[in-house]
Design an enzyme around this catalytic site. Sequence first.
Site, short mmCIF file in Angstrom:
data_model
loop_
_atom_site.label_atom_id
_atom_site.label_comp_id
_atom_site.label_asym_id
_atom_site.label_seq_id
_atom_site.Cartn_x
_atom_site.Cartn_y
_atom_site.Cartn_z
N SER A 1 37.90 80.69 13.23
CA SER A 1 37.36 79.41 12.19
C SER A 1 38.37 78.19 12.40
O SER A 1 39.66 78.44 12.80
CB SER A 1 37.54 79.92 10.88
OG SER A 1 36.74 81.25 10.71
N GLU B 1 33.11 93.38 14.33
CA GLU B 1 33.77 92.95 13.21
C GLU B 1 32.77 93.48 12.07
O GLU B 1 33.07 93.98 11.12
CB GLU B 1 33.95 91.57 13.14
CG GLU B 1 34.98 90.97 11.93
CD GLU B 1 35.44 89.73 11.96
OE1 GLU B 1 35.07 89.12 12.94
OE2 GLU B 1 36.13 89.66 10.98
C1 LIG Z 1 39.81 87.07 4.00
C2 LIG Z 1 39.38 86.27 5.04
C3 LIG Z 1 39.96 86.40 6.23
C4 LIG Z 1 39.27 85.64 7.26
N1 LIG Z 1 39.99 85.92 8.50
C5 LIG Z 1 39.93 85.06 9.52
C6 LIG Z 1 40.42 85.32 10.71
O1 LIG Z 1 41.42 86.20 10.96
N2 LIG Z 1 40.10 84.44 11.77
C7 LIG Z 1 39.09 83.56 11.86
O2 LIG Z 1 38.90 82.84 12.63
N3 LIG Z 1 38.70 83.43 10.17
C8 LIG Z 1 38.75 84.39 9.49
N4 LIG Z 1 38.15 83.91 8.31
C9 LIG Z 1 37.26 82.83 8.15
C10 LIG Z 1 35.82 83.19 7.95
O3 LIG Z 1 35.19 83.69 9.06
C11 LIG Z 1 35.10 82.06 7.29
O4 LIG Z 1 35.43 81.90 6.01
C12 LIG Z 1 33.65 82.50 7.25
O5 LIG Z 1 32.86 82.39 8.84
C13 LIG Z 1 33.02 81.27 6.50
O6 LIG Z 1 33.10 79.76 7.00
P1 LIG Z 1 33.65 78.69 6.01
O7 LIG Z 1 34.80 79.15 5.19
O8 LIG Z 1 34.04 77.70 6.97
O9 LIG Z 1 32.46 78.47 5.10
P2 LIG Z 1 31.20 77.58 5.34
O10 LIG Z 1 30.66 77.83 6.74
O11 LIG Z 1 31.53 76.20 5.29
O12 LIG Z 1 30.19 77.92 4.25
C14 LIG Z 1 30.31 77.51 2.97
C15 LIG Z 1 28.93 78.15 2.41
O13 LIG Z 1 27.74 77.57 3.05
C16 LIG Z 1 26.97 78.69 3.26
N5 LIG Z 1 26.25 78.48 4.56
C17 LIG Z 1 26.77 78.02 5.63
N6 LIG Z 1 25.75 78.03 6.51
C18 LIG Z 1 24.70 78.50 6.21
C19 LIG Z 1 23.39 78.94 6.60
N7 LIG Z 1 23.03 78.53 7.88
N8 LIG Z 1 22.37 79.29 6.00
C20 LIG Z 1 22.68 79.72 4.64
N9 LIG Z 1 24.18 79.52 3.92
C21 LIG Z 1 24.94 78.81 5.00
C22 LIG Z 1 27.91 80.05 3.35
O14 LIG Z 1 27.31 81.38 3.17
C23 LIG Z 1 28.95 79.52 2.23
O15 LIG Z 1 28.81 80.13 1.08
C24 LIG Z 1 38.70 84.76 7.01
C25 LIG Z 1 37.98 84.71 5.91
C26 LIG Z 1 38.37 85.19 4.65
C27 LIG Z 1 37.50 85.13 3.40
#
Ligand SMILES: Cc1cc2nc3c(=O)[nH]c(=O)nc-3n(C[C@H](O)[C@H](O)[C@H](O)COP(=O)(O)OP(=O)(O)OC[C@H]3O[C@@H](n4cnc5c(N)ncnc54)[C@H](O)[C@@H]3O)c2cc1C
Length: 417
Positions: free
Chosen positions: A157, A272
Amino acid sequence: MRASARFSGTTLPAPFALTERPVDFSWSPEHEEFRHKVRAWLKQNLPPELCVDDAADERVAPNREIFEKRRKFQAQMNSAGWSGLSWPSEYGGRGAGVIEQVVFDEEYSRARAPVLPGYSGIGLCGPTLIQWGTEAQKKTFLPRILSGEDIWCQGYSEPGAGSDLASLQTRATDMGDYFLVNGQKVWTSGAQYADWMFVLARTDPAAPKHKGISYLLLDMKSKGVEVRPLVLMNGHAHFNEVFFEDAIIPKENLVGEKNEGWKVAMTTLMYERGGGGGGGHTSQVRRLAALARNIEFDGRPAWEQEWVRQQIAQFAIECEAARLTRLRSLTRRIKGLPPGPEGSVLKLFGSELGVRIAQFATELLGGFGIIGDSTKAVPDAPRWLNRVLSSRQYTIAGGTSEIQRNIIGERTLGLPR
Ligand SMILES: Cc1cc2nc3c(=O)[nH]c(=O)nc-3n(C[C@H](O)[C@H](O)[C@H](O)COP(=O)(O)OP(=O)(O)OC[C@H]3O[C@@H](n4cnc5c(N)ncnc54)[C@H](O)[C@@H]3O)c2cc1C
């Protein structure tokens, strides 16, 4: 346990036809023997000070001292042949079947053992390397993943790339013998303790976004790598921002082909998601029942209210449904196939069930729900507070619920995009 799937008198259309054969979920004598072996080993070797109540909520150690103790325990597990249970024996695993893995997981959780610090390496990077890595990469990294000598974190991410991971902007410029990496990752769990990161970076900025990405292995001690912990609302620094400024990755640390990293990245993600969404809900439901007996509504135990008992029974049913679905999903693994989109069903259902259980706990707890200290009425208030704050993470980590719904709709149900 034996569950009967006999139904009569109803004719269902072919895809839904139910088998006349009873479904037998009982364990074979060999698996029972295996269970006793695991249980006995854990009883003898798991230090009580490492036991945790909500292991899934504390996947990353709260401090360096606990991290090192857990790492030592992982080394001990590895020496006894328990680390990388289902990995092929040629790569240092036990070569055990998926059923043994399930039995082991049940016993491990029953013993309240902590999530191993090497969980990302053992569960994600290792299996990916087994599928995609060169012989040299397997030889170098796999044994150290199992022993815990190398702890891995996942560099996927970025601030502008989460659900839409292919939008990632971190650049890896090909310099001949090495890549020069610049950019930023975020939400990197456990990066503060990690020795290595499996990282996605753009190696061809001109290519369409799913192309031109490469899967690289980065030594976290490299010059130009900076880790800044992020503190969560429960006070725990679970994850981090990671910055790269001209960090060097040697060419031999490229996994798969250059610019073809998306396929490799998806393999990791399948592992995962196949891991399920937090899990351990049965013990939460038991705790919920104990809470309902202890806490009072209008001077009487909450348990005396029918709606309370019904909701707890409903959760117990859903936990059992999740457990059986997980067993069913193992068919694919037993056939030697990597996890498929059915992992999304488990991830979605498990993580959302965890949130609903936590929400119901807040209804029972009332004002106690925001007290982080033990009280007479709620001796385990700190654990409940942590659960309430932590349960949401699983609906986001590893792909949000909305993304899982998209995957289920498109790949499992075949709905139009
Ligand atoms: C506890 C925890 C541990 C994590 N650990 C890691 C890690 O070790 N390494 C790593 O790389 N990442 C990690 N992450 C990150 C995680 O993979 C991302 O938070 C996740 O993929 C969502 O991306 P974002 O936070 O950018 O949200 P966004 O992608 O910006 O999403 C925001 C909102 O929009 C919605 N949304 C986005 N796109 C769509 C779509 N196409 N259709 C419908 N709804 C949509 C989402 O569901 C969400 O509600 C971690 C996250 C958490 C919470």
